[in-house]
Design an enzyme around this catalytic site. Sequence first.
Site, PDB file in Angstrom:
ATOM      1  N   HIS A 193       0.928   5.384  -9.532  1.00  0.00           N
ATOM      2  CA  HIS A 193       2.228   4.879  -9.977  1.00  0.00           C
ATOM      3  C   HIS A 193       3.371   5.676  -9.350  1.00  0.00           C
ATOM      4  O   HIS A 193       4.449   5.153  -9.131  1.00  0.00           O
ATOM      5  CB  HIS A 193       2.304   4.856 -11.504  1.00  0.00           C
ATOM      6  CG  HIS A 193       1.518   3.724 -12.061  1.00  0.00           C
ATOM      7  ND1 HIS A 193       0.273   3.887 -12.592  1.00  0.00           N
ATOM      8  CD2 HIS A 193       1.776   2.394 -12.095  1.00  0.00           C
ATOM      9  CE1 HIS A 193      -0.198   2.707 -12.945  1.00  0.00           C
ATOM     10  NE2 HIS A 193       0.696   1.788 -12.673  1.00  0.00           N
ATOM     11  N   ARG A 300       7.334  -4.129 -15.002  1.00  0.00           N
ATOM     12  CA  ARG A 300       6.542  -3.030 -15.581  1.00  0.00           C
ATOM     13  C   ARG A 300       7.368  -2.369 -16.691  1.00  0.00           C
ATOM     14  O   ARG A 300       8.017  -1.350 -16.470  1.00  0.00           O
ATOM     15  CB  ARG A 300       6.204  -1.994 -14.512  1.00  0.00           C
ATOM     16  CG  ARG A 300       5.196  -2.445 -13.475  1.00  0.00           C
ATOM     17  CD  ARG A 300       4.879  -1.314 -12.505  1.00  0.00           C
ATOM     18  NE  ARG A 300       3.683  -1.521 -11.741  1.00  0.00           N
ATOM     19  CZ  ARG A 300       3.645  -1.958 -10.473  1.00  0.00           C
ATOM     20  NH1 ARG A 300       4.767  -2.231  -9.835  1.00  0.00           N
ATOM     21  NH2 ARG A 300       2.503  -2.100  -9.846  1.00  0.00           N
ATOM     22  N   GLU A 437      -7.760  -6.885 -13.973  1.00  0.00           N
ATOM     23  CA  GLU A 437      -7.710  -5.550 -13.355  1.00  0.00           C
ATOM     24  C   GLU A 437      -9.032  -4.803 -13.482  1.00  0.00           C
ATOM     25  O   GLU A 437      -9.172  -3.683 -12.997  1.00  0.00           O
ATOM     26  CB  GLU A 437      -6.630  -4.696 -14.031  1.00  0.00           C
ATOM     27  CG  GLU A 437      -5.282  -5.350 -14.074  1.00  0.00           C
ATOM     28  CD  GLU A 437      -4.190  -4.416 -14.506  1.00  0.00           C
ATOM     29  OE1 GLU A 437      -3.605  -3.757 -13.651  1.00  0.00           O
ATOM     30  OE2 GLU A 437      -3.933  -4.330 -15.731  1.00  0.00           O
ATOM     31  N   ASN A 460      -4.463  -3.022  -7.735  1.00  0.00           N
ATOM     32  CA  ASN A 460      -4.468  -1.551  -7.729  1.00  0.00           C
ATOM     33  C   ASN A 460      -5.529  -1.022  -8.681  1.00  0.00           C
ATOM     34  O   ASN A 460      -6.313  -0.144  -8.348  1.00  0.00           O
ATOM     35  CB  ASN A 460      -3.102  -0.997  -8.161  1.00  0.00           C
ATOM     36  CG  ASN A 460      -1.974  -1.599  -7.366  1.00  0.00           C
ATOM     37  OD1 ASN A 460      -2.191  -2.053  -6.268  1.00  0.00           O
ATOM     38  ND2 ASN A 460      -0.779  -1.612  -7.939  1.00  0.00           N
ATOM     39  N   ASP A 461      -5.522  -1.594  -9.883  1.00  0.00           N
ATOM     40  CA  ASP A 461      -6.526  -1.148 -10.847  1.00  0.00           C
ATOM     41  C   ASP A 461      -7.878  -1.789 -10.579  1.00  0.00           C
ATOM     42  O   ASP A 461      -8.913  -1.166 -10.809  1.00  0.00           O
ATOM     43  CB  ASP A 461      -6.063  -1.472 -12.276  1.00  0.00           C
ATOM     44  CG  ASP A 461      -5.118  -0.403 -12.782  1.00  0.00           C
ATOM     45  OD1 ASP A 461      -5.418   0.790 -12.580  1.00  0.00           O
ATOM     46  OD2 ASP A 461      -4.064  -0.749 -13.345  1.00  0.00           O
ATOM     47  N   ARG A 471      -7.162   6.056  -8.577  1.00  0.00           N
ATOM     48  CA  ARG A 471      -6.121   5.640  -7.636  1.00  0.00           C
ATOM     49  C   ARG A 471      -5.066   6.700  -7.398  1.00  0.00           C
ATOM     50  O   ARG A 471      -4.302   6.623  -6.436  1.00  0.00           O
ATOM     51  CB  ARG A 471      -5.453   4.345  -8.126  1.00  0.00           C
ATOM     52  CG  ARG A 471      -4.778   4.496  -9.457  1.00  0.00           C
ATOM     53  CD  ARG A 471      -4.385   3.157 -10.057  1.00  0.00           C
ATOM     54  NE  ARG A 471      -3.036   2.751  -9.701  1.00  0.00           N
ATOM     55  CZ  ARG A 471      -2.384   1.755 -10.287  1.00  0.00           C
ATOM     56  NH1 ARG A 471      -2.970   1.048 -11.234  1.00  0.00           N
ATOM     57  NH2 ARG A 471      -1.173   1.451  -9.934  1.00  0.00           N
ATOM     58  N   CYS A 508      -0.477  -9.404  -8.118  1.00  0.00           N
ATOM     59  CA  CYS A 508       0.729  -8.582  -8.234  1.00  0.00           C
ATOM     60  C   CYS A 508       0.469  -7.115  -7.895  1.00  0.00           C
ATOM     61  O   CYS A 508       1.340  -6.279  -8.034  1.00  0.00           O
ATOM     62  CB  CYS A 508       1.339  -8.706  -9.633  1.00  0.00           C
ATOM     63  SG  CYS A 508       0.266  -8.076 -10.921  1.00  0.00           S
TER      64      CYS A 508
HETATM   65  C1  PEP Z   1      -2.209  -3.272 -10.605  1.00  0.00           C
HETATM   66  O1  PEP Z   1      -2.994  -2.548 -11.216  1.00  0.00           O
HETATM   67  O2  PEP Z   1      -2.476  -3.804  -9.501  1.00  0.00           O
HETATM   68  C2  PEP Z   1      -0.871  -3.549 -11.164  1.00  0.00           C
HETATM   69  C3  PEP Z   1      -0.063  -4.419 -10.608  1.00  0.00           C
HETATM   70  O3  PEP Z   1      -0.466  -2.821 -12.238  1.00  0.00           O
HETATM   71  P1  PEP Z   1      -0.034  -1.275 -12.128  1.00  0.00           P
HETATM   72  O4  PEP Z   1       0.051  -0.918 -10.677  1.00  0.00           O
HETATM   73  O5  PEP Z   1       1.255  -1.128 -12.834  1.00  0.00           O
HETATM   74  O6  PEP Z   1      -1.170  -0.592 -12.831  1.00  0.00           O
HETATM   75 MG    MG Z   2      -2.560  -2.107 -13.277  1.00  0.00          MG
END
Ligand code: PEP
Ligand code: MG
Length: 577
Positions: A193, A300, A437, A460-461, A471, A508
Site C-alpha cells: 500500500h 479506498r 482477492e 494485488n491481494d 506483497r 481494480c
Molecule cells: C487489490 O488487492 O488488488 C486491491 C485493489 O486492493 P488493495 O490494493 O487496496 O488491497
Molecule cells: Mg486488496
Amino acid sequence: MSFVLHGIGVSGGIAIGRAQLISHATLEVAHYSITPEQVSGEIERLTQALHAVQKELETLHGAMTSGDAPAEFGAFLDVHWMILTDPTLHEVPKRTIAEQLCNAEWALTQQLGVLIEQFDMIEDPYLRERKADVVHVVERLLKVLMGKPGAVRPTAEEHTILVAHDLSPADVIQFKNHHFAAFLTDLGGVTSHTAIVARSLNVPAVVATHNARTLIRENEMLIVDGGRNVVIVNPDRSVLAEYRLRQDELELEWQKLRRLRTTPATTLDDHKVELMANIELPDDLEQSLENGATGVGLFRTEFLFLNRDGLPSEDEQFEAYRAVAAGMKGQPVTIRTFDLGADKHKEGLDGLTRVAPNPALGLRAIRFCLAEPRLFLTQLRAILRASRYGKVKILLPMLSSVGEIEQSLVLIAQAKESLREQKVRFDSGIEVGGMIEIPAAVLSIDAFTSRLDFLSIGTNDLIQYTLGVDRSDEAVSQLYDALHPAVIRLIDLAISAATKSATPIAVCGEMAGDVRFTRLLLGMGLTNFSMHPAHLLTIKQRVLTSDVAEAKAVVARMRRTDEPVKLTALLTKLNTH
Ligand code: PEP
Ligand code: MG
C-alpha cells in the site's frame, strides 16, 4: 562520488533533485534549514508545542483522577510531565535551533537520539524502560508541531527527493499536500500500500533500494528513474544532461497522451472499454477527471481513517462520499468499505491494536468490519446517505466465504432500515459488489455471482494470497509474479464465470493500470479496468490500438499452457503488434 542504486520502480518517470533524508516512520519529520531571522519564530513554535502538550497532559490527568482510573495511570502521566518539563527536552532543542539553524522537529529528533543513547547505557532495567516514555513524549510534541507546520518549508520542494528507510501508507498519504520530486525507500514491495500511495503522489518512486537511507547524504544530487528502477547518486555532468533530455522527451509524450482525454476507449474491433479511477481521498477526483476517468472503480475509504485523532463520524464520512458522488456527475462511484488491517493500521481501534502474528491473514478488511458492526454500520449509513447524490455502489473487500457476504447484506439491510425510520432518503436499489482477492472467492465464484450485483478483482491481494508472497516484503518481491500460471488461471476463471452469469466484473488491482497486461485482460473478456488516475491515458492508448478478437486467440493459446516461459512468450506476442 557517483554511484547507482537499484530498486523496484513503483512509479515511472524521471526526477532530478536533492536528497532530503527522513527519519523512521514513527517519527516522520521534515528536516530543513532556516535563516538566522527565522530562529525566534521557530523557537516560539516549539514553545507553543510544549505548552500544548502540557495542557494535554493536564486534561488527561484531570480526567484520570476524577474518575475511577487506576492510580498507576496518574503516576504514568506524572512521569511524562517530568520528562516534558526537564531542560533536556525543554532547553536543549531550542539551543540546537539557534546554533544549527534547523527546524524545531529536526532539533527535537536530534535530542531524542542523544537521550535514547543515554538510556540504552543505563543498567537499572526500570530506568532503562523509561526510554519508551521519552519517545512517547517526543512523539506527542512532534504530532503537535506537524499539525501546525511552520511558515518555513524546504526551499524548493518540487526539487526535493525524499529518502526514507521505510514508510507506512499513512506516512506517505501525508505527503499528498506537498510537492516533492520523487520518492525512495529501502524497503517495500511493488504492490504494497505504501507503493500504491506513493504512485498516487504522481512522482517517480523507487522502493526496495535496501540501503539508500544510509548511503545517501542530505542534499546530495539524485536522479530517480522510476521506469528503469534506478537511482543515480551524484551524477556527472554528461549523465545529468542526458537525463534532462529524456525528461523533456517524456514530457512531450505526456502532452500527446493528454489529447486522448476525451476520446472514448474503444478497441480497433469496436469493443467499448470503461477506464475508471482508483482513489484514496476525495481530492484525487480532480486528477481522475483530468485524465478522463469514466467513473471511480475503487475508493479506498480506509484512508479517511489514517493520520487523524479519533474516528471519522458518520457526517464526516457522508461529506467525503457525497463530494465524490456529486463530483463524478452521475458516473459510477464504487465505494469500498474499510480495508483496515494488515499494513493499514489505525491506532485505538479494538482488534487492530494488538500485533497480529500474521497481519495479512488476520483481522483485515471485511473480517474487521464484521467484527466491529457499529463502525461498519456507521460507514454503511454514510454511503447510503451519499447515494442520493450520484451513482454510488458498495464494494466489500477481501471476501472469502458466502457467510461474509450474507452477514454484510444483513448489515446493509439494517443500515437501510435505520435510515428509513429516520426518513432519510437514499438509493434503495444501490448495487452491492464484492472483491475477488482470495483464491477461495474464485473457486466459489458462482455462489458470489448469485448474491452480488458486481465483482471486482483485486489482483494485488489475489497474487499475494495465491502465491503466499507478502506483497509488502521486498525480500520476496522476486516471487511476486502476476504472470504465474496459477494467477492467470484464477483471473481468467473469475472473468469467464462472471461473464457467463452476466455479472459485471472489473479489475481494480495494479494489473489494470499496467500496460503489459491490458491486452491479456481484454483477451480474457474484461471490459472494465480501474486504476490509478496517472495510468488512465497510457492504458487508453493501448486499448485504442488493440483488437479483442486477436487478443482472444492468443489468450486461448495461453490457456493451454502451464509453462511460465511459454506464457511470457505469448504475452510478448500479444504486446508486439
Ligand atoms: C487489490 O488487492 O488488488 C486491491 C485493489 O486492493 P488493495 O490494493 O487496496 O488491497
Ligand atoms: Mg486488496
